[in-house]
Design a protein around this motif. Structure first.
Motif, mmCIF file in Angstrom:
data_model
loop_
_atom_site.group_PDB
_atom_site.id
_atom_site.type_symbol
_atom_site.label_atom_id
_atom_site.label_comp_id
_atom_site.label_asym_id
_atom_site.label_seq_id
_atom_site.Cartn_x
_atom_site.Cartn_y
_atom_site.Cartn_z
ATOM 1 N N ARG A 180 -12.178 -4.973 -19.576
ATOM 2 C CA ARG A 180 -12.818 -4.619 -18.306
ATOM 3 C C ARG A 180 -14.192 -4.004 -18.542
ATOM 4 O O ARG A 180 -15.171 -4.334 -17.851
ATOM 5 N N GLU A 181 -14.284 -3.100 -19.510
ATOM 6 C CA GLU A 181 -15.558 -2.448 -19.812
ATOM 7 C C GLU A 181 -16.601 -3.462 -20.292
ATOM 8 O O GLU A 181 -17.759 -3.439 -19.849
ATOM 9 N N LEU A 201 -16.647 -6.790 -19.910
ATOM 10 C CA LEU A 201 -17.000 -7.765 -18.878
ATOM 11 C C LEU A 201 -17.920 -7.138 -17.833
ATOM 12 O O LEU A 201 -18.825 -7.803 -17.309
ATOM 13 N N ALA A 202 -17.714 -5.856 -17.527
ATOM 14 C CA ALA A 202 -18.602 -5.172 -16.581
ATOM 15 C C ALA A 202 -20.015 -5.088 -17.146
ATOM 16 O O ALA A 202 -21.003 -5.270 -16.416
ATOM 17 N N ALA A 203 -20.138 -4.831 -18.454
ATOM 18 C CA ALA A 203 -21.464 -4.779 -19.074
ATOM 19 C C ALA A 203 -22.128 -6.152 -19.040
ATOM 20 O O ALA A 203 -23.335 -6.262 -18.765
ATOM 21 N N ARG A 204 -21.370 -7.207 -19.297
ATOM 22 C CA ARG A 204 -21.935 -8.560 -19.238
ATOM 23 C C ARG A 204 -22.407 -8.901 -17.823
ATOM 24 O O ARG A 204 -23.393 -9.606 -17.648
ATOM 25 N N ALA A 205 -21.687 -8.407 -16.836
ATOM 26 C CA ALA A 205 -22.042 -8.717 -15.451
ATOM 27 C C ALA A 205 -23.394 -8.129 -15.065
ATOM 28 O O ALA A 205 -24.012 -8.575 -14.092
ATOM 29 N N GLU A 206 -23.877 -7.144 -15.814
ATOM 30 C CA GLU A 206 -25.166 -6.520 -15.536
ATOM 31 C C GLU A 206 -26.341 -7.295 -16.133
ATOM 32 O O GLU A 206 -27.494 -6.986 -15.846
#
Length: 208
Positions: free
Chosen positions: A17-18, A20-25
């Motif tokens: 989750r962490e 993937l959240a960074a990639r989404a940025e």
């Protein structure tokens, strides 16, 4: 194969989750620049320079970009094999013959994948590769890889092990995804190298 319901599985889910959240940025410019640098670094690997057959994959979404690398390998005369997802989450393989040899395929509610349209060679075709490029979300200081949790590449790695394959295992990541430690389970296997836009890190002995 573990169902990832224990402490390691829970830790994997949280770390995924962490990451993937960074990639989404990441912005489109971030993605383009990273893909170009990643291809440049990967092509410097002697393990790829000597490879005749490379099993790889087509990046989707915010994954580190692979298309530039695939085309550069083909230009070197390397036979590139790409996966096609099977209903049971195993992977079939087919040759990559350039961008026109790819088609967008949606598997249920998942993100559409770019898959090869050529002749299917069977799941065991990966055992003939000299190098295997693996997707992932992180690799730790031991060379242990964190995948997305679907199990497809766990099957690939198990197949390579059963075949006695000497293929070099390489993960393509962003710089911040080389971490100190990822949770592991009994079926997890270490990789030989990780390539990021800024460089290469090797683990153990890698044949060239």
């Amino acid at each position: 194969m573990s169902t990832a319901d224990g402490p390691a599985g829970s830790g994997k889910r949280e770390l995924r989750r962490e990451l993937l959240a960074a990639r989404a940025e990441l912005t489109p410019d971030d993605l383009r620049g990273s893909a170009a640098s990643l291809a440049e670094r990967a092509l410097e690997l002697p393990e790829l320079a000597h490879a005749r057959v490379v099993a790889a994959y087509v990046s989707v979404g915010s994954e580190p970009g692979t298309l530039a690398l695939l085309d550069a390998l083909r230009a070197r005369g390397v036979r590139v094999l790409l996966p096609a997802l099977l209903p049971d989450n195993d992977l079939d393989w087919a040759p990559y013959d350039g961008p026109d040899s790819l088609a967008s395929v949606r598997h249920g509610a998942r993100m559409a994948l770019l898959e090869p349209v050529g002749e299917r060679l069977g799941p065991d075709a990966v055992a003939g590769a000299d190098a295997v490029l693996l997707p992932g979300l992180a690799v730790d200081a031991r060379g242990m890889r964190l995948g997305r949790g679907g199990g497809s590449y766990d099957r690939v790695l198990a197949r390579l092990e059963r075949a006695g394959s000497g293929a070099v295992l390489v993960v393509l990541l962003y710089d911040g995804e080389v971490v100190e430690r990822v949770p592991t389970e009994g079926h997890d296997r270490p990789v030989h190298a990780v390539v990021t836009p800024s460089g290469v890190r090797r683990y153990g002995t890698v044949s060239s």
